[in-house]
Scaffold this active site. Structure first.
Site, PDB file in Angstrom:
ATOM      1  N   HIS A 189       0.815  -1.230   0.000  1.00 34.19           N
ATOM      2  CA  HIS A 189       0.000   0.000   0.000  1.00 34.19           C
ATOM      3  C   HIS A 189       0.838   1.264   0.000  1.00 34.19           C
ATOM      4  CE1 HIS A 189      -3.884   2.116   1.000  1.00 34.19           C
ATOM      5  NE2 HIS A 189      -4.346   1.073   0.341  1.00 34.19           N
ATOM      6  N   HIS A 289      -6.631  -2.658 -10.973  1.00 33.44           N
ATOM      7  CA  HIS A 289      -7.029  -2.222  -9.634  1.00 33.44           C
ATOM      8  C   HIS A 289      -8.505  -1.864  -9.663  1.00 33.44           C
ATOM      9  CE1 HIS A 289      -7.177   1.160  -6.543  1.00 33.44           C
ATOM     10  NE2 HIS A 289      -6.626   0.201  -5.832  1.00 33.44           N
TER      11      HIS A 289
END
Length: 386
Positions: A189, A289
């Site tokens: 992340h 994504h």
């Protein structure tokens, strides 16, 4: 000669949990749906779409590529999350219109499907081992054979040994419970800085993750030159990259195995199709994504259906952001998104194949949202990546 299909009206719906939907209506009454949004910047993207209307109203909805070029190049300043996300939603809606006008799915317009179904995964958190097990079992029960979770919580630039040792525990618990029957992606992340990545890889390697996502922030992609040779675990990145020009140096550098452009951020179906083809030339896979809504997911799936190098697709079903409203709550044909044995089957309906419950959308618009991501600070008060 085919009749002209003219863009007549553009409407935007800001709805919970954190989404912005776009509806384009043509002079013939054909409706196309898109999802132009940056998480936490919905109103900014909405303003951008409204500014771009001058290039859309009265134009032929068939001319998708010309419209894309004008929206991208016509304003002099190019790229970035806001403009590219606005373009993305418009582009999705135009492909939806074109498919509906011809009575065929978008993937047929893009050259036809190379697969009959697409492998899927869901996000399951990453902070508590007991919750991880429960959420993973829920996804398995729902038909998934792959999941993704956060590899870490907040991390210092150089973290303590105690924090490092915590990292492997969650994936260890999943491996002990599910063995090798469950594929597990790990998302760093962008929370981890270059100095800690190799240490964390050392901890994680015994549990054989499917991939490591965003080991460093995309603005630090040059650091992958030091990380990539260190591990056999596939490296994935790209959710914060917005065009083929952003991906070009990364692919040329040769330090990525899976790219992850977002169909609502990286220029829509048109641009991500180009990015996927460019990646294929470098023998790199694509796994779009998608922590967003159903239109974004449908757009990603059409890209997957025509891309030989598409390896797996993210879904936001049950993700913690979706409080009160989940992935398919605005969708009338939710059965078309059913996951069976880890896969979603090829869509059959024309356009994007998403039937939006507009009445529910209008009701939810009255609620709206003001979502923004958390601001994290370390023990010493210094900002740390979320």
């Amino acid at each position: 000669m085919a009749s002209q299909i003219i863009i007549d009206k553009i409407e935007l719906f800001k709805v919970p949990p954190r989404w912005l939907f776009l509806k384009i209506t043509t002079n013939e009454g054909i409706v196309g749906w898109g999802e132009p949004v940056v998480e936490g910047k919905a109103e900014t993207v909405e303003a951008c779409v409204n500014e771009l209307q001058q290039y859309l109203i009265g134009k032929s909805a068939r001319n998708i590529e010309d419209i894309w070029q004008i929206l991208y190049r016509g304003g002099f300043y190019r790229g970035g999350p806001i403009l590219m996300s606005a373009i993305s939603g418009i582009d999705q809606a135009l492909w939806d219109i074109k498919g509906k006008s011809l009575g065929i799915p978008v993937y047929d317009l893009l050259g036809g499907a190379v697969r009959q179904k697409m492998k899927m995964y869901c996000w399951i958190g990453g902070d508590n081992p007991q919750v991880i097990l429960e959420q993973a079992q829920e996804k398995v029960n729902a038909g998934y054979q792959a999941v993704k979770m956060n590899a870490t919580g907040p991390m210092d630039w150089i973290s303590s040994l105690q924090d490092v040792k915590k990292v492997a525990n969650n994936i260890k618990v999943l491996r002990e419970e599910f063995g090798n029957s469950l594929d597990i992606g790990l998302d760093f992340h962008g929370r981890v800085h270059k100095g800690m990545v190799k240490r964390l890889i050392d901890e994680l390697t015994p549990y054989e993750p499917m991939f490591i996502e965003e080991p460093v922030l995309s603005e630090n992609n040059e650091a992958l030159k030091h990380i990539y040779p260190y591990t056999s675990i596939p490296i994935a990145t790209g959710e914060r990259m917005f065009s083929r020009w952003d991906f070009k140096p990364l692919l040329e550098q040769g330090t990525v195995d899976i790219i992850q452009p977002d169909l609502s951020h990286a220029g829509g179906i048109s641009e991500v199709r180009r990015i996927a083809t460019m990646a294929e030339a470098y023998d790199v896979a694509i796994a779009p994504h998608c922590p967003l809504g159903p239109i974004s997911l449908a757009s990603a799936l059409h890209l997957d259906f025509v891309s030989a190098n598409a390896c797996i697709q993210e879904s936001s079903l049950g993700i913690h952001y979706n409080q009160g409203y989940d992935l398919l709550d605005y969708v009338l044909n939710s059965e078309d998104f059913t996951v069976i044995d880890g896969y979603i089957s090829l869509f059959k309906k024309p356009g994007l194949g998403v039937e939006i419950d507009e009445e529910k959308l209008k009701e939810a618009q009255k609620i709206g949202h003001n979502w923004s991501n958390p601001i994290w600070r370390g023990i010493d008060g210094n900002f740390t990546e979320w």
